[in-house]
Design a protein around this motif. Structure first.
Motif, mmCIF file in Angstrom:
data_model
loop_
_atom_site.group_PDB
_atom_site.id
_atom_site.type_symbol
_atom_site.label_atom_id
_atom_site.label_comp_id
_atom_site.label_asym_id
_atom_site.label_seq_id
_atom_site.Cartn_x
_atom_site.Cartn_y
_atom_site.Cartn_z
ATOM 1 N N ALA A 4 3.216 8.549 -13.566
ATOM 2 C CA ALA A 4 1.881 8.154 -13.108
ATOM 3 C C ALA A 4 0.826 8.775 -13.997
ATOM 4 C CB ALA A 4 1.678 8.609 -11.663
ATOM 5 N N ARG B 177 3.521 3.735 -12.315
ATOM 6 C CA ARG B 177 4.380 2.647 -12.847
ATOM 7 C C ARG B 177 5.265 2.113 -11.739
ATOM 8 N NH1 ARG B 177 8.215 3.943 -15.919
ATOM 9 N NH2 ARG B 177 8.015 6.246 -15.875
ATOM 10 N N LYS B 178 5.438 0.836 -11.779
ATOM 11 C CA LYS B 178 6.299 0.245 -10.754
ATOM 12 C C LYS B 178 7.757 0.651 -10.949
ATOM 13 C CE LYS B 178 3.703 -3.702 -9.073
ATOM 14 N NZ LYS B 178 3.585 -5.177 -9.018
ATOM 15 N N CYS C 232 8.659 3.540 -11.569
ATOM 16 C CA CYS C 232 8.835 4.963 -11.222
ATOM 17 C C CYS C 232 9.862 5.074 -10.095
ATOM 18 C CB CYS C 232 7.488 5.541 -10.789
ATOM 19 S SG CYS C 232 7.609 7.255 -10.275
ATOM 20 N N SER D 233 2.352 -4.442 -13.438
ATOM 21 C CA SER D 233 3.192 -3.339 -13.901
ATOM 22 C C SER D 233 2.995 -2.037 -13.133
ATOM 23 C CB SER D 233 2.914 -3.065 -15.384
ATOM 24 O OG SER D 233 1.543 -2.712 -15.543
ATOM 25 N N SER D 234 1.950 -1.975 -12.384
ATOM 26 C CA SER D 234 1.683 -0.675 -11.779
ATOM 27 C C SER D 234 1.030 -0.811 -10.404
ATOM 28 C CB SER D 234 0.793 0.155 -12.695
ATOM 29 O OG SER D 234 -0.379 -0.552 -12.983
#
Lengths: 204, 831
Positions: free
Chosen positions: B29, B51-52, B54, B82-83
């Motif tokens: 992040a 971040r997705k 993560c 993406s996030s």
């Protein structure tokens, strides 16, 4: 005596008086005088400071400011160091004009400012003197502006730093520079006093 | 708190590192904010972009929260391709420094990112910028400023900026944080070049600039002047000329026209003139004249200078000069003390004087002349001195003298001094002195109303110095009853202050007190001495404290004394007394005593002495002896009187009466005396007669025959005895050896005379004597007369050794010795 005669004589007297009081030359402008006064004060300050600066900077035995060492013995060193003689100054006159005089003053200031600048890299205690010379140069330039003395050539520059190979050369160069500077300042005082009293050529 | 945050940061870094290890490129992040430094109290907005991919959020239900220090803030969640983005808004950030962290709460709670936020204020513009040129070596220009009152909470940097107009040079000098002063070197300014100077303050929230100042450095120089010389101007009375210059390093400014101020004071004045004298546009070479000064007076002067609007220099070192002298002017105040010398018909005069307020000496060396004549004449001069007093004698008829002051330029007009005779009148009382400050005392007094009273004279002098010139005085009018006297009073030193009444026709009797400017405890305490002691009293005395060691007026002497039990008692004595009596002392105790002397400034304790009251001191012994002697005398007289009144009874008691055998008949004596003798024994009454003498001799139990013979044959012994008794000079009928012969018997015992009844028969010896027997009135103590060293002689006592030979008829003996018959009777009675 008849009144007409009296009136004629009185008129003649007034004409004579008026004719005599007409300016043959004009006094220097106040700005020039003020700048000259300031310059003279600075020169006097330099003259008072030089002995102390000399004592701090020149420590080599045999070199003295009072009485001055024999400069004839140092002629070879003068030429090898490339230290030029100070510009010759004279009281301004019709042959030695104010423009020339002030130009030479300026050239001398530049010369010694440069020499002290080179010596300051090797010796301490010269910066204040150099700043005084800078101020003096500023006020001489103000004199130029005040007297509208434009278009006069600048003084020469000397590359002393490249010739100061060792401390001996530094000491001799400092001795020669300060001795010549003091002599130049004495000339400057006389010239500036003359400038302050100088009557600019005026309209008849 | 710090440790907690450190741990959070460590965790954060560890987590980010862990994320990197997994993903190897990007953190999980990222937290961003508009600005990490914000104005204090302003809103703060931050985003946390996760971040997705993560691992904390992949396939899990999660929640994102924000923490600012201890406080939780909710975030607005949004997402893109993406996030996942969480945004937080803090309406007012009130911390100067804090950390904002983004937390992901899923199966576990993890910090995924954070940011430091600092807050403060933009700098205030520097105030009061000022510069001053220093024209000593090296020449410098020092500039300083005030940073402003408000604390910015942020690092604020200051820089000094100069612009030299003549040369178009600009310089910037950066200063360390917290420094608000900078020294510009000589190369950074031109002495006669105008320059603009300002200060810039910068921090992360902005920058501000001070108001610029424009100055010519030489005009901002603080100069250093000095007075070279002060001298009087010939023929110009009351004028002094000052020559001055700048210091050596500033002498090059000699052509400058400077503003100069002069201040003056007389040498004896403590204060400078209130308003300095300004002299404008003056050059060094030109001396400055100061006029309207007192003639013949020494003046001290100081100067200060400035160039245009530069700051005034400090006042120079003082220099002194003396104006030209003129003759003294004004009158002198005088005080005359007169005492008469009637023998020589002359007056002894002590004349003191001092300058009045109007008096001007107008010269340095002033002397005074006292003369008897108003016009100056040598023959009238009675005194000439440089001091302030004179003592001289005048004829009794003298009424006045004249006092003049004289200097090199002339003499003053005479001051008339009247000679007042002393008067025996006292109107001043209750003089008291109260210190006012370090230089003055308030003298107060009371005065009786008197029509002839014209005023008072207060005179004071140091008591420890005898110099009369130290005597000072002040004259007051009759309405005053107090006066503040001022002078160089020394603390702890005594001054004698007298108040004299002035009458129309003379000076009255003064009242004098001792006074101190300040008091302290005495420097010494006198040693106490025991003068005498009697019974339970002790008298202690001590010497007076010398005046120079009193340090104040003695208020009291106190003697502290205590016995062994520590019972402390105090006895005080008045200042003028130097003795105390301690009473009620115990004669068996040892006492310790010390003295404490007090002034109003303190007390001093003396050394301790020990003493003990003697039970029989000289007084007691004399008293006791006298009483005893008198008593004994009385007793003796009584006894003698008694003796005379009972003479006979006494005689009989001490000396038993011995009857005259010539006038005695044995029969009658025997018959009558048997009963009497019994009575004698019992009543101890003297036996009126019976035997002239009775001796008891003790013989040793085994006396040798030879000894017995010697004893028996020696009739002279008894004869001696008889003679000794008979020859008593006390007897009225004493006639030496011519007395009538009287027969005697000696009874000799073989045992001791004080032994019980002897068992052996007694021996009787007969003898005769012509000597008379003792008279009853004679006091005579018989001696135990001894013929032999070891034996006792018992007169008229039975003695077995003396028993006659067996066969001898005892009756014959009784016939020969009629007295012994009585003894025989007595023996039988005893037996």
């Amino acid at each position: 005596m008849k009144p007409a005669t009296v009136a004629t004589l009185l008129l003649c007297f007034l004409l004579v008086v008026l004719t005599r009081s007409a300016p043959l030359s004009s006094a220097p402008p106040a700005a020039l005088q003020a700048a000259a006064e300031r310059a003279k004060t600075l020169v006097e300050k330099i003259l008072r400071d030089v002995p102390a600066v000399y004592e701090a900077a020149v420590t080599m035995q045999g070199l003295t400011l009072d009485p001055p060492s024999q400069t004839s013995d140092l002629q070879m060193m003068v030429s090898s160091l490339g230290i030029p003689p100070a510009p010759v100054l004279k009281p301004p006159s019709e042959t030695f004009t104010l423009a020339v005089c002030v130009t030479r003053m300026s050239a001398g200031c530049q010369l010694y400012q440069g020499l002290l600048g080179d010596l300051s890299e090797r010796l301490s205690g010269l910066s204040d003197l150099r700043a005084d010379l800078r101020d003096l140069h500023t006020h001489i330039n103000k004199m130029k502006e005040a007297a509208h003395l434009v278009g006069v050539g600048e003084g020469q520059s000397v590359d002393l730093a490249s010739r100061l190979h060792g401390n001996y050369e530094v000491q001799v160069a400092a001795h020669l520079t300060l001795t010549q500077l003091r002599s130049f300042c004495h000339d400057l005082v006389r010239s500036l006093r003359a400038v302050a009293a100088y009557q600019l050529p005026g309209n008849r | 708190m710090i440790s907690m945050w450190l741990s959070v940061i460590v965790m954060l870094v560890a987590f980010v590192n862990g994320a990197r290890n997994e993903d190897d490129v990007e953190p999980c992040a990222k937290v961003q904010t508009d600005s990490s430094v914000v104005p204090l109290g302003s809103p703060v907005r931050a985003t946390c972009v996760i971040r997705k991919t993560c691992p904390l959020v992949v396939g899990q239900t999660f929640h994102i929260e924000w923490r600012l220090g201890e406080h939780l803030f909710p975030g607005n969640l949004s997402a893109n391709e993406s996030s996942i983005v969480s945004e937080v808004f803090i309406p007012s950030f009130n911390h100067t420094r804090s950390f904002l962290a983004c937390w992901v709460r899923a199966s576990t709670v993890q910090v995924v990112g954070g940011v430091e936020i600092r807050a403060g204020y933009p700098p205030e513009a520097p105030q009061n910028t000022s510069c001053q040129t220093n024209l000593t070596t090296p020449n410098t220009l020092t500039c300083s400023w005030d940073p402003g009152q408000q604390e910015t909470h942020l690092l604020t940097k200051y820089s000094l900026h100069t612009e030299i107009w003549d040369t178009n040079e600009n310089f910037t000098y950066k200063l360390p944080a917290g420094v608000h002063r900078y020294i510009i070197p000589r190369t950074g300014f031109g002495l006669f070049s105008d320059m603009k100077i300002y200060v810039k303050a910068v921090n992360e929230l902005g920058e501000t600039t001070s108001e610029p100042i424009i100055l010519e450095p030489v005009s901002a120089a603080k100069l250093d002047p000095l007075i070279l010389k002060i001298q009087a101007v010939p023929r110009r009375y009351g004028c002094l000329q000052l020559s001055w210059s700048l210091s050596q390093q500033q002498a090059w400014m000699g052509e400058f026209r400077l503003n100069l101020e002069v201040r003056l004071k007389t040498a004896d004045s403590p204060d400078w003139s209130a308003q300095p004298i300004l002299v404008n546009q003056v050059k060094q070479a030109k001396a400055v004249d100061q006029c309207r000064l007192r003639p013949g007076t020494q003046y001290l002067a100081q100067i200060r200078v400035r160039y245009q609007q530069s700051p005034w220099s400090e006042w120079s070192r003082r220099q002194s000069g003396v104006t030209l002298e003129t003759a003294p002017t004004g009158r002198l105040d005088s005080w005359t003390k007169v005492s008469g010398d009637h023998l020589h018909k002359q007056l002894n005069i002590q004349l003191f004087w001092k300058p009045s307020k109007q008096f001007r000496a107008n010269g340095q060396n002033v002397s005074y002349i006292v003369s008897g004549k108003k016009l100056p004449a040598a023959n009238g001069k009675v005194c000439s001195t440089k001091g302030n007093y004179c003592t001289f004698q005048l004829p009794e008829r003298a009424k006045k003298v004249y006092l003049r002051a004289v200097n090199a330029a002339g003499r003053s007009r005479p001051t008339e001094v009247r000679i007042y005779r002393p008067k025996d009148r006292a109107v001043v009382s209750g003089v008291s002195v109260i210190p006012q400050d370090d230089r003055s005392l308030l003298v107060q007094w009371k005065s009786l109303v008197s029509s002839t009273l014209t005023g008072f004279v207060v005179e004071w002098r140091p008591l420890l110095k005898t110099d009369l010139s130290l005597t000072q005085f002040e004259i007051t009018d009759r309405n005053k009853t107090s006066l503040v006297i001022t002078g160089s009073f020394e603390p702890y030193k005594p001054y004698g202050i007298s108040v004299y009444p002035r009458f129309k026709d003379g000076i009255g009797l003064p009242q004098t007190v001792n006074a101190y400017l300040r008091q302290k405890a005495p420097s010494m305490v006198p040693k106490i001495q025991i003068k005498k002691s009697w019974q339970s009293h002790v008298e202690l005395t001590w010497d007076e404290i010398p005046l120079d060691q009193r340090n104040g007026n003695i208020q009291s002497y106190k003697v502290f004394y205590c016995d062994k039990q520590g019972t402390i008692n105090v006895v005080g004595a008045e200042p003028e007394e130097r003795r105390v009596v301690l009473k009620g002392l115990n004669t068996e105790s040892v006492y310790e005593a010390f003295m404490m002397v007090s002034t109003s400034g303190g007390s001093s304790k003396g050394s301790t002495i020990r003493f003990k009251i003697e039970p029989f001191d000289a007084v007691a012994v004399v008293t006791f002896s006298t009483v005893l002697g008198v008593g004994m005398s009385f007793l003796l007289i009584i006894v003698v009187m008694t003796c005379f009144s009972n003479q006979k009874r006494l005689k009989l008691h001490f000396w038993p009466a011995v009857p005259d055998p010539a006038n005695s008949s044995i029969k009658r004596w025997t018959s009558e005396s048997t009963q009497d003798s019994h009575l004698d024994w019992d009543n101890e009454e003297p036996n009126p007669m019976y035997l002239s003498h009775l001796s008891f001799l003790e013989f040793p139990a085994k006396l040798s025959k030879k000894d017995d013979d010697a004893w028996l044959s020696n009739a002279e012994d008894t004869s001696d005895l008889g003679e000794s008794i008979c020859g008593s000079p006390f007897l009225p009928g004493y006639s030496g050896s011519n007395c009538d012969s009287v027969p005697y018997a000696t009874v000799t015992f073989s045992g001791p005379c004080d032994s019980p009844t002897p068992k052996d028969p007694h021996a009787y010896l007969r003898s005769e004597s012509t000597q008379p027997l003792l008279e009853t009135e004679e006091s005579f103590t018989p001696k135990c007369y001894q013929n032999m060293a070891t034996d006792k002689q018992c007169f008229f006592g039975p003695c077995h050794d003396c028993v006659p030979e067996k066969g001898t008829d005892p009756r014959i003996l009784w016939d020969d010795f009629p007295f012994l018959r009585a003894l025989a009777l007595n023996d039988s009675q005893i037996d």
